[in-house]
Enzyme design. Structure first.
Site, PDB file in Angstrom:
ATOM      1  N   THR A   1     -10.462  10.498   7.886  1.00  0.00           N
ATOM      2  CA  THR A   1     -11.576  11.083   7.133  1.00  0.00           C
ATOM      3  C   THR A   1     -12.856  10.980   7.968  1.00  0.00           C
ATOM      4  O   THR A   1     -13.112   9.939   8.579  1.00  0.00           O
ATOM      5  CB  THR A   1     -11.764  10.316   5.804  1.00  0.00           C
ATOM      6  OG1 THR A   1     -10.547  10.410   5.071  1.00  0.00           O
ATOM      7  CG2 THR A   1     -12.911  10.903   4.984  1.00  0.00           C
TER       8      THR A   1
ATOM      9  N   GLU B   1      -6.365   5.530   1.253  1.00  0.00           N
ATOM     10  CA  GLU B   1      -6.730   4.107   1.138  1.00  0.00           C
ATOM     11  C   GLU B   1      -5.675   3.317   0.352  1.00  0.00           C
ATOM     12  O   GLU B   1      -5.984   2.387  -0.382  1.00  0.00           O
ATOM     13  CB  GLU B   1      -8.158   3.941   0.608  1.00  0.00           C
ATOM     14  CG  GLU B   1      -9.154   4.589   1.568  1.00  0.00           C
ATOM     15  CD  GLU B   1     -10.588   4.202   1.385  1.00  0.00           C
ATOM     16  OE1 GLU B   1     -10.857   3.057   1.006  1.00  0.00           O
ATOM     17  OE2 GLU B   1     -11.464   5.056   1.642  1.00  0.00           O
TER      18      GLU B   1
ATOM     19  N   GLY C   1      -6.232  26.831 -20.356  1.00  0.00           N
ATOM     20  CA  GLY C   1      -5.134  27.801 -20.320  1.00  0.00           C
ATOM     21  C   GLY C   1      -5.165  28.605 -19.027  1.00  0.00           C
ATOM     22  O   GLY C   1      -5.431  28.065 -17.959  1.00  0.00           O
TER      23      GLY C   1
ATOM     24  N   GLN D   1      -4.978  22.619 -18.824  1.00  0.00           N
ATOM     25  CA  GLN D   1      -4.238  22.988 -20.046  1.00  0.00           C
ATOM     26  C   GLN D   1      -5.198  23.442 -21.156  1.00  0.00           C
ATOM     27  O   GLN D   1      -4.921  24.403 -21.870  1.00  0.00           O
ATOM     28  CB  GLN D   1      -3.417  21.776 -20.514  1.00  0.00           C
ATOM     29  CG  GLN D   1      -2.281  22.131 -21.443  1.00  0.00           C
ATOM     30  CD  GLN D   1      -1.194  22.950 -20.752  1.00  0.00           C
ATOM     31  OE1 GLN D   1      -1.094  22.960 -19.532  1.00  0.00           O
ATOM     32  NE2 GLN D   1      -0.409  23.673 -21.530  1.00  0.00           N
TER      33      GLN D   1
ATOM     34  N   PRO E   1       0.802   8.348  13.199  1.00  0.00           N
ATOM     35  CA  PRO E   1       1.953   9.152  12.786  1.00  0.00           C
ATOM     36  C   PRO E   1       3.100   8.297  12.228  1.00  0.00           C
ATOM     37  O   PRO E   1       3.768   8.693  11.280  1.00  0.00           O
ATOM     38  CB  PRO E   1       2.363   9.878  14.073  1.00  0.00           C
ATOM     39  CG  PRO E   1       1.074  10.002  14.847  1.00  0.00           C
ATOM     40  CD  PRO E   1       0.293   8.755  14.526  1.00  0.00           C
TER      41      PRO E   1
ATOM     42  N   GLY F   1       1.647   4.522   8.254  1.00  0.00           N
ATOM     43  CA  GLY F   1       0.789   4.942   7.140  1.00  0.00           C
ATOM     44  C   GLY F   1       0.680   3.783   6.165  1.00  0.00           C
ATOM     45  O   GLY F   1      -0.122   2.869   6.348  1.00  0.00           O
TER      46      GLY F   1
ATOM     47  N   ASP G   1      -9.833  -3.267   0.628  1.00  0.00           N
ATOM     48  CA  ASP G   1     -10.082  -3.804  -0.726  1.00  0.00           C
ATOM     49  C   ASP G   1     -11.368  -3.208  -1.298  1.00  0.00           C
ATOM     50  O   ASP G   1     -11.426  -2.796  -2.458  1.00  0.00           O
ATOM     51  CB  ASP G   1     -10.234  -5.333  -0.694  1.00  0.00           C
ATOM     52  CG  ASP G   1      -8.892  -6.050  -0.599  1.00  0.00           C
ATOM     53  OD1 ASP G   1      -7.859  -5.426  -0.865  1.00  0.00           O
ATOM     54  OD2 ASP G   1      -8.904  -7.249  -0.252  1.00  0.00           O
TER      55      ASP G   1
HETATM   56  N1  CAA Z   1      -7.343  -9.144   2.674  1.00  0.00           N
HETATM   57  C1  CAA Z   1      -7.198  -9.926   3.759  1.00  0.00           C
HETATM   58  N2  CAA Z   1      -5.993 -10.281   4.241  1.00  0.00           N
HETATM   59  C2  CAA Z   1      -4.900  -9.836   3.590  1.00  0.00           C
HETATM   60  C3  CAA Z   1      -4.994  -9.017   2.445  1.00  0.00           C
HETATM   61  C4  CAA Z   1      -6.285  -8.682   1.988  1.00  0.00           C
HETATM   62  N3  CAA Z   1      -6.449  -7.907   0.915  1.00  0.00           N
HETATM   63  N4  CAA Z   1      -3.752  -8.728   2.029  1.00  0.00           N
HETATM   64  C5  CAA Z   1      -2.894  -9.348   2.868  1.00  0.00           C
HETATM   65  N5  CAA Z   1      -3.600 -10.011   3.818  1.00  0.00           N
HETATM   66  C6  CAA Z   1      -3.071 -10.815   4.923  1.00  0.00           C
HETATM   67  C7  CAA Z   1      -2.026 -11.795   4.444  1.00  0.00           C
HETATM   68  O1  CAA Z   1      -2.639 -12.996   4.017  1.00  0.00           O
HETATM   69  C8  CAA Z   1      -1.211 -11.988   5.695  1.00  0.00           C
HETATM   70  O2  CAA Z   1      -1.911 -12.849   6.539  1.00  0.00           O
HETATM   71  P1  CAA Z   1      -1.124 -13.904   7.512  1.00  0.00           P
HETATM   72  O3  CAA Z   1      -0.192 -13.101   8.350  1.00  0.00           O
HETATM   73  O4  CAA Z   1      -2.208 -14.559   8.277  1.00  0.00           O
HETATM   74  O5  CAA Z   1      -0.380 -14.805   6.586  1.00  0.00           O
HETATM   75  C9  CAA Z   1      -1.224 -10.622   6.336  1.00  0.00           C
HETATM   76  O6  CAA Z   1      -2.375  -9.951   5.810  1.00  0.00           O
HETATM   77  C10 CAA Z   1       0.018  -9.824   6.063  1.00  0.00           C
HETATM   78  O7  CAA Z   1       0.200  -9.748   4.667  1.00  0.00           O
HETATM   79  P2  CAA Z   1       1.520  -9.082   4.053  1.00  0.00           P
HETATM   80  O8  CAA Z   1       2.731  -9.768   4.634  1.00  0.00           O
HETATM   81  O9  CAA Z   1       1.368  -9.029   2.578  1.00  0.00           O
HETATM   82  O10 CAA Z   1       1.426  -7.623   4.721  1.00  0.00           O
HETATM   83  P3  CAA Z   1       2.441  -6.425   4.705  1.00  0.00           P
HETATM   84  O11 CAA Z   1       2.747  -6.051   6.082  1.00  0.00           O
HETATM   85  O12 CAA Z   1       3.560  -6.695   3.756  1.00  0.00           O
HETATM   86  O13 CAA Z   1       1.510  -5.230   4.129  1.00  0.00           O
HETATM   87  C11 CAA Z   1       0.384  -3.942   2.493  1.00  0.00           C
HETATM   88  C12 CAA Z   1       0.794  -5.350   3.000  1.00  0.00           C
HETATM   89  C13 CAA Z   1      -0.294  -4.198   1.163  1.00  0.00           C
HETATM   90  C14 CAA Z   1       1.568  -3.042   2.271  1.00  0.00           C
HETATM   91  C15 CAA Z   1      -0.592  -3.333   3.515  1.00  0.00           C
HETATM   92  O14 CAA Z   1       0.096  -2.968   4.692  1.00  0.00           O
HETATM   93  C16 CAA Z   1      -1.300  -2.107   2.984  1.00  0.00           C
HETATM   94  O15 CAA Z   1      -2.286  -2.227   2.253  1.00  0.00           O
HETATM   95  N6  CAA Z   1      -0.825  -0.921   3.369  1.00  0.00           N
HETATM   96  C17 CAA Z   1      -1.512   0.329   3.024  1.00  0.00           C
HETATM   97  C18 CAA Z   1      -2.476   0.694   4.112  1.00  0.00           C
HETATM   98  C19 CAA Z   1      -3.468   1.706   3.641  1.00  0.00           C
HETATM   99  O16 CAA Z   1      -4.111   1.558   2.612  1.00  0.00           O
HETATM  100  N7  CAA Z   1      -3.625   2.738   4.461  1.00  0.00           N
HETATM  101  C20 CAA Z   1      -4.621   3.719   4.232  1.00  0.00           C
HETATM  102  C21 CAA Z   1      -5.381   3.932   5.521  1.00  0.00           C
HETATM  103  S1  CAA Z   1      -7.060   4.282   5.426  1.00  0.00           S
HETATM  104  C22 CAA Z   1      -7.154   5.885   4.945  1.00  0.00           C
HETATM  105  O17 CAA Z   1      -6.683   6.204   3.897  1.00  0.00           O
HETATM  106  C23 CAA Z   1      -7.774   6.883   5.864  1.00  0.00           C
HETATM  107  C24 CAA Z   1      -9.106   7.328   5.527  1.00  0.00           C
HETATM  108  O18 CAA Z   1      -9.860   7.697   6.423  1.00  0.00           O
HETATM  109  C25 CAA Z   1      -9.579   7.415   4.112  1.00  0.00           C
END
Ligand code: CAA
Length: 378
Positions: free
Chosen positions: A156, A361, A337, A334, A126, A129, A238
């Site tokens: 999901t 995601e 229509g 569109q 909650p 996100g 990713d």
């Molecule tokens: N792969 C591996 N590690 C990664 C990474 C990646 N792609 N991206 C960042 N990291 C690591 C960094 O290297 C860092 O590591 P250290 O602490 O060891 O140095 C750590 O993660 C933190 O990185 P950031 O400071 O960049 O992280 P942040 O807190 O600023 O957040 C963000 C980055 C991109 C905003 C991330 O929080 C994010 O992707 N948020 C979105 C989450 C999301 O997609 N949620 C959807 C949930 S799933 C879903 O949708 C439900 C479902 O069932 C479909």
């Protein structure tokens, strides 16, 4: 980019399955908010629950390009069916395959590969996100086991799942570094589905809120190293984002094909709509956006298959393909229509289904953050 013969044959097979078994019941799935068991059984027979699980664990042993192709075609048939398969494969199977111990893989992958067990991914909460690192579900070390309590949101497959890859803090004082990943069996005591969301689209896919009350999790169900959960979650996402980009592409392709056919058949001003340049321009832009999306998805998948870095490319593919799908489905309405606005025609469903691809995601804004971060630090 030309796909080789094997990939083309795979696409033909998935497309035929989507056309014959999936698309004809997509409106019913949307209306009844349920994917029928008969279709789930057929998805199992096709091996779609274990697309890239190696054959030694009972999977199809395919690569990520194959996964993207299957996801596109399935989602062209029905977006709800697409996300069932996408969340299962990329958010549950993948992290167990990538980060699991041999014992965990032997125990969990065979039944996930056949679809006997459905998988889900419990990250969001909650109050966590987009800011996934802010989650508060806590796993307390009780010596022999972890005891997990908390609430998970927007999960999901949450209603059907037997296996969940779940994220919880194992250290309250640390930020994302105190987060760990676990494999949870959803019939363990204390794990319960609180509600399923009533959504705009992908209505055949369950989106559940889940409560964990003192769920006892054996130590051997820690996934990856203690404290590495955030990285496991982001790395999993990713790959998942390629699946959602492919879903968006499939939805867009379905809307485009319908709008094109309609434009060629519908007579206005004494000629088919498709003779009008205003309509031709819309169709041309739709076709171009779909082509670009497909190339971006295949490129990100290829990088993943080759073991190269692909965070930026998967975020770009998801950002572009999802925004393209939203644009294409809007324009498809569109072209039709008034008819396009009615449930008798499929494009209003495609429009509703497309929207979620800009959200789950990682929202489009999160994809832009990931892309910018990669550009600015490379
Ligand atoms: N792969 C591996 N590690 C990664 C990474 C990646 N792609 N991206 C960042 N990291 C690591 C960094 O290297 C860092 O590591 P250290 O602490 O060891 O140095 C750590 O993660 C933190 O990185 P950031 O400071 O960049 O992280 P942040 O807190 O600023 O957040 C963000 C980055 C991109 C905003 C991330 O929080 C994010 O992707 N948020 C979105 C989450 C999301 O997609 N949620 C959807 C949930 S799933 C879903 O949708 C439900 C479902 O069932 C479909």
């Amino acid at each position: 980019m030309t796909l080789n013969k094997e990939y083309q044959e795979l696409r033909d097979m998935a497309a035929k399955f989507a056309d014959v078994e999936v698309a004809p019941i997509a409106a019913q799935i949307d209306h009844e908010e349920l994917i029928p068991k008969t279709l789930i059984d057929k998805l199992k027979e096709m091996g779609f629950f274990g697309i890239y699980i190696p054959e030694e664990y009972g999977g199809a042993g395919l690569d990520y390009i194959s996964y993207a192709i299957i996801m596109e075609e399935l989602s062209r048939g029905c977006a709800s069916t697409g996300v069932l398969i996408s969340a299962h494969n990329s958010l549950c199977n993948y992290p167990i395959l990538k980060f699991g111990t041999d014992e965990q893989k032997k125990k969990y992958l065979p039944k996930l590969a056949t679809g006997e067990h459905i998988g889900c991914f419990c990250l969001s909460e909650p109050n966590a996100g987009s800011d996934a690192g802010a989650l508060t579900t806590f796993a307390e070390d009780k010596g022999d086991y972890f005891e997990i309590s908390g609430t998970k949101n927007f999960i999901t497959n949450g209603k059907e799942a037997k296996i969940a890859v779940l994220f919880a803090k194992t250290e309250k004082t640390k930020d994302h570094k105190g987060m760990s990943a676990f494999i949870i069996e959803t019939d363990w005591e204390g794990f319960s589905v609180q509600k399923c969301e009533d959504k705009l689209g992908i209505k055949g896919s369950s989106t559940a809120q889940i409560s964990l009350e003192k769920v006892k999790v054996p130590k051997e169900n820690l996934l990856g190293a203690l404290g590495k959960g955030f990285r496991i979650g982001l790395e999993t996402l990713d790959g998942g984002r390629i699946g959602i980009a492919s879903q968006a592409l499939g939805i867009g392709e379905a809307a485009f094909r319908y709008a094109k056919k309609y434009a060629m058949e519908r007579i206005q001003f004494g000629k088919p709509l498709s003779d009008l340049q205003a309509i031709q321009f819309m169709l041309a832009d739709m076709s171009t956006k779909l082509h670009a999306s497909r190339l971006m998805i295949l490129n990100a998948s290829q990088l993943k298959d080759e073991g190269e870095r692909y965070s930026k490319e998967s975020a770009q593919a998801k950002l572009f393909a999802s925004e393209a799908a939203m644009w294409i489905t809007t324009k498809a309405i569109q072209v039709l229509g008034g008819a396009g606005y009615c449930k008798e025609y499929p494009v209003e469903r495609h429009f509703r289904d497309a929207k979620i691809t800009e959200i789950y995601e990682g929202t489009s804004e999160i994809q832009r953050l990931v892309i910018a971060h990669n550009e600015l630090t490379s």
